[in-house]
Design a protein around this motif. Sequence first.
Motif, PDB file in Angstrom:
ATOM      1  N   TRP A 270     -90.464 -30.142  66.902  1.00  0.00           N
ATOM      2  CA  TRP A 270     -91.461 -29.098  66.641  1.00  0.00           C
ATOM      3  C   TRP A 270     -92.354 -29.492  65.466  1.00  0.00           C
ATOM      4  O   TRP A 270     -93.566 -29.269  65.489  1.00  0.00           O
ATOM      5  N   GLY A 271     -91.760 -30.087  64.441  1.00  0.00           N
ATOM      6  CA  GLY A 271     -92.535 -30.524  63.288  1.00  0.00           C
ATOM      7  C   GLY A 271     -93.579 -31.563  63.662  1.00  0.00           C
ATOM      8  O   GLY A 271     -94.717 -31.521  63.176  1.00  0.00           O
ATOM      9  N   LEU A 272     -93.214 -32.507  64.515  1.00  0.00           N
ATOM     10  CA  LEU A 272     -94.180 -33.501  64.991  1.00  0.00           C
ATOM     11  C   LEU A 272     -95.320 -32.826  65.751  1.00  0.00           C
ATOM     12  O   LEU A 272     -96.478 -33.238  65.650  1.00  0.00           O
ATOM     13  N   SER A 273     -94.979 -31.776  66.502  1.00  0.00           N
ATOM     14  CA  SER A 273     -96.008 -31.043  67.248  1.00  0.00           C
ATOM     15  C   SER A 273     -96.952 -30.330  66.301  1.00  0.00           C
ATOM     16  O   SER A 273     -98.179 -30.356  66.478  1.00  0.00           O
ATOM     17  N   VAL A 274     -96.398 -29.681  65.283  1.00  0.00           N
ATOM     18  CA  VAL A 274     -97.215 -28.974  64.296  1.00  0.00           C
ATOM     19  C   VAL A 274     -98.176 -29.933  63.599  1.00  0.00           C
ATOM     20  O   VAL A 274     -99.339 -29.598  63.328  1.00  0.00           O
ATOM     21  N   LEU A 275     -97.702 -31.141  63.335  1.00  0.00           N
ATOM     22  CA  LEU A 275     -98.524 -32.155  62.676  1.00  0.00           C
ATOM     23  C   LEU A 275     -99.479 -32.853  63.643  1.00  0.00           C
ATOM     24  O   LEU A 275    -100.240 -33.724  63.237  1.00  0.00           O
ATOM     25  N   ASN A 276     -99.416 -32.455  64.917  1.00  0.00           N
ATOM     26  CA  ASN A 276    -100.264 -33.069  65.954  1.00  0.00           C
ATOM     27  C   ASN A 276    -100.028 -34.584  66.025  1.00  0.00           C
ATOM     28  O   ASN A 276    -100.960 -35.371  66.204  1.00  0.00           O
ATOM     29  N   GLN A 277     -98.770 -34.958  65.882  1.00  0.00           N
ATOM     30  CA  GLN A 277     -98.378 -36.368  65.897  1.00  0.00           C
ATOM     31  C   GLN A 277     -98.150 -36.804  67.339  1.00  0.00           C
ATOM     32  O   GLN A 277     -97.281 -36.292  68.035  1.00  0.00           O
TER      33      GLN A 277
ATOM     34  N   GLU B  52     -95.808 -32.607  76.815  1.00  0.00           N
ATOM     35  CA  GLU B  52     -96.359 -32.698  78.174  1.00  0.00           C
ATOM     36  C   GLU B  52     -97.870 -32.842  78.167  1.00  0.00           C
ATOM     37  O   GLU B  52     -98.433 -33.681  78.883  1.00  0.00           O
ATOM     38  N   HIS B  53     -98.558 -32.017  77.362  1.00  0.00           N
ATOM     39  CA  HIS B  53    -100.016 -31.951  77.439  1.00  0.00           C
ATOM     40  C   HIS B  53    -100.735 -32.896  76.467  1.00  0.00           C
ATOM     41  O   HIS B  53    -101.892 -33.256  76.715  1.00  0.00           O
ATOM     42  N   CYS B  54    -100.090 -33.244  75.383  1.00  0.00           N
ATOM     43  CA  CYS B  54    -100.782 -34.030  74.350  1.00  0.00           C
ATOM     44  C   CYS B  54    -100.258 -35.452  74.197  1.00  0.00           C
ATOM     45  O   CYS B  54    -100.958 -36.299  73.640  1.00  0.00           O
ATOM     46  N   VAL B  55     -99.053 -35.709  74.650  1.00  0.00           N
ATOM     47  CA  VAL B  55     -98.509 -37.072  74.592  1.00  0.00           C
ATOM     48  C   VAL B  55     -98.485 -37.629  76.014  1.00  0.00           C
ATOM     49  O   VAL B  55     -99.232 -38.531  76.353  1.00  0.00           O
ATOM     50  N   GLY B  56     -97.649 -37.054  76.863  1.00  0.00           N
ATOM     51  CA  GLY B  56     -97.660 -37.356  78.295  1.00  0.00           C
ATOM     52  C   GLY B  56     -97.221 -38.760  78.657  1.00  0.00           C
ATOM     53  O   GLY B  56     -97.051 -39.633  77.805  1.00  0.00           O
ATOM     54  N   GLY B  57     -97.002 -38.949  79.956  1.00  0.00           N
ATOM     55  CA  GLY B  57     -96.702 -40.268  80.484  1.00  0.00           C
ATOM     56  C   GLY B  57     -95.257 -40.709  80.360  1.00  0.00           C
ATOM     57  O   GLY B  57     -94.918 -41.842  80.709  1.00  0.00           O
ATOM     58  N   MET B  58     -94.362 -39.824  79.869  1.00  0.00           N
ATOM     59  CA  MET B  58     -92.965 -40.214  79.667  1.00  0.00           C
ATOM     60  C   MET B  58     -91.996 -39.217  80.289  1.00  0.00           C
ATOM     61  O   MET B  58     -90.831 -39.156  79.909  1.00  0.00           O
ATOM     62  N   GLY B  59     -92.478 -38.411  81.230  1.00  0.00           N
ATOM     63  CA  GLY B  59     -91.604 -37.421  81.840  1.00  0.00           C
ATOM     64  C   GLY B  59     -91.407 -36.232  80.911  1.00  0.00           C
ATOM     65  O   GLY B  59     -92.020 -36.139  79.845  1.00  0.00           O
ATOM     66  N   PRO B  60     -90.525 -35.306  81.278  1.00  0.00           N
ATOM     67  CA  PRO B  60     -90.313 -34.112  80.441  1.00  0.00           C
ATOM     68  C   PRO B  60     -89.541 -34.439  79.171  1.00  0.00           C
ATOM     69  O   PRO B  60     -88.748 -35.388  79.135  1.00  0.00           O
TER      70      PRO B  60
ATOM     71  N   ASP C 293     -97.750 -40.175  68.397  1.00  0.00           N
ATOM     72  CA  ASP C 293     -97.239 -41.539  68.494  1.00  0.00           C
ATOM     73  C   ASP C 293     -96.142 -41.608  69.551  1.00  0.00           C
ATOM     74  O   ASP C 293     -95.108 -40.959  69.446  1.00  0.00           O
ATOM     75  N   ALA C 294     -96.372 -42.418  70.584  1.00  0.00           N
ATOM     76  CA  ALA C 294     -95.458 -42.467  71.721  1.00  0.00           C
ATOM     77  C   ALA C 294     -94.070 -42.977  71.335  1.00  0.00           C
ATOM     78  O   ALA C 294     -93.059 -42.522  71.874  1.00  0.00           O
ATOM     79  N   SER C 295     -94.006 -43.923  70.403  1.00  0.00           N
ATOM     80  CA  SER C 295     -92.702 -44.481  70.024  1.00  0.00           C
ATOM     81  C   SER C 295     -91.837 -43.437  69.320  1.00  0.00           C
ATOM     82  O   SER C 295     -90.616 -43.376  69.547  1.00  0.00           O
ATOM     83  N   LEU C 296     -92.461 -42.603  68.484  1.00  0.00           N
ATOM     84  CA  LEU C 296     -91.714 -41.525  67.831  1.00  0.00           C
ATOM     85  C   LEU C 296     -91.168 -40.546  68.860  1.00  0.00           C
ATOM     86  O   LEU C 296     -90.002 -40.143  68.817  1.00  0.00           O
ATOM     87  N   TRP C 297     -92.014 -40.179  69.810  1.00  0.00           N
ATOM     88  CA  TRP C 297     -91.598 -39.205  70.811  1.00  0.00           C
ATOM     89  C   TRP C 297     -90.567 -39.788  71.762  1.00  0.00           C
ATOM     90  O   TRP C 297     -89.689 -39.063  72.254  1.00  0.00           O
ATOM     91  N   ARG C 298     -90.632 -41.090  72.030  1.00  0.00           N
ATOM     92  CA  ARG C 298     -89.616 -41.719  72.865  1.00  0.00           C
ATOM     93  C   ARG C 298     -88.254 -41.591  72.197  1.00  0.00           C
ATOM     94  O   ARG C 298     -87.235 -41.306  72.857  1.00  0.00           O
ATOM     95  N   SER C 299     -88.208 -41.785  70.886  1.00  0.00           N
ATOM     96  CA  SER C 299     -86.941 -41.661  70.151  1.00  0.00           C
ATOM     97  C   SER C 299     -86.416 -40.226  70.210  1.00  0.00           C
ATOM     98  O   SER C 299     -85.213 -40.004  70.385  1.00  0.00           O
ATOM     99  N   ILE C 300     -87.313 -39.248  70.056  1.00  0.00           N
ATOM    100  CA  ILE C 300     -86.911 -37.840  70.143  1.00  0.00           C
ATOM    101  C   ILE C 300     -86.383 -37.534  71.544  1.00  0.00           C
ATOM    102  O   ILE C 300     -85.335 -36.882  71.706  1.00  0.00           O
ATOM    103  N   GLN C 301     -87.088 -37.990  72.549  1.00  0.00           N
ATOM    104  CA  GLN C 301     -86.686 -37.744  73.935  1.00  0.00           C
ATOM    105  C   GLN C 301     -85.300 -38.326  74.209  1.00  0.00           C
ATOM    106  O   GLN C 301     -84.442 -37.668  74.822  1.00  0.00           O
TER     107      GLN C 301
END
Length: 240
Positions: free
Chosen positions: A17-24, A84-92, A26-34
Amino acid sequence: MGCDAKGIAITIARLAWGLSVLNQRDASLWRSIQQAIQYILEKEWRARLQRVSGGKARAAAETRSDIWGKGSMFQLYQAGLFFEHCVGGMGPLVQPAWSGVVTRGWEAATKLVSVSGIQRSVAHAISSLQARPLSQVRRYEIESRTKISSVDILVAVGEARVVVEVDGPFHYASNSTRKRLGNSDLRDLLLRQQGFRVLPLPYYEWQKLPSDKATGNLTKEGLAKFEAWLLAAAEGKQLW
């Protein structure tokens, strides 16, 4: 799930959620979260299935929400929309087996709403504009439910759906009346991604509008200025 493991799950939700608030984005960060979310959920689910059998397994499935807590599921739900809407391309962000649980947790966390005094005043002004001949303000709804949250006021302005969010003092940093908190920015971003036009209405700007001292309602001049804000928002302009 042990206390430490549950704490990790809640921390992951807050981080997403914090990454979302910061409008971050970065695909590599989100891959780690996922991957972290997938790991913690699969580990927990396997542990529960090992503890129960038969009909008890279904009961365990229905209590999956206690892994996060309502507040964290609200955060994870919004993070999933951002992903889903701002990063995308990596599934849910959250696996389908758990997405329903997260959605129900979000619904429970946003079920109770209250209407503030300023919100009622804004709704009265919209009603006054709606009653004018040839007005583009067609209809409105207080506390309208969307995929993002229950929004303060949803107004049909011409063909546009304008969300009016009355941002009171708690939407701003405690040490500044002009610095809006990131969670409100995330709310507006997600609403725009869903096709809404957004008018975030700062309480201090509303209080500046000319109003009748006896009734508290906006004067003709105040209504004209507020109408101009609504029309600008309907065109996609951001005023503040």
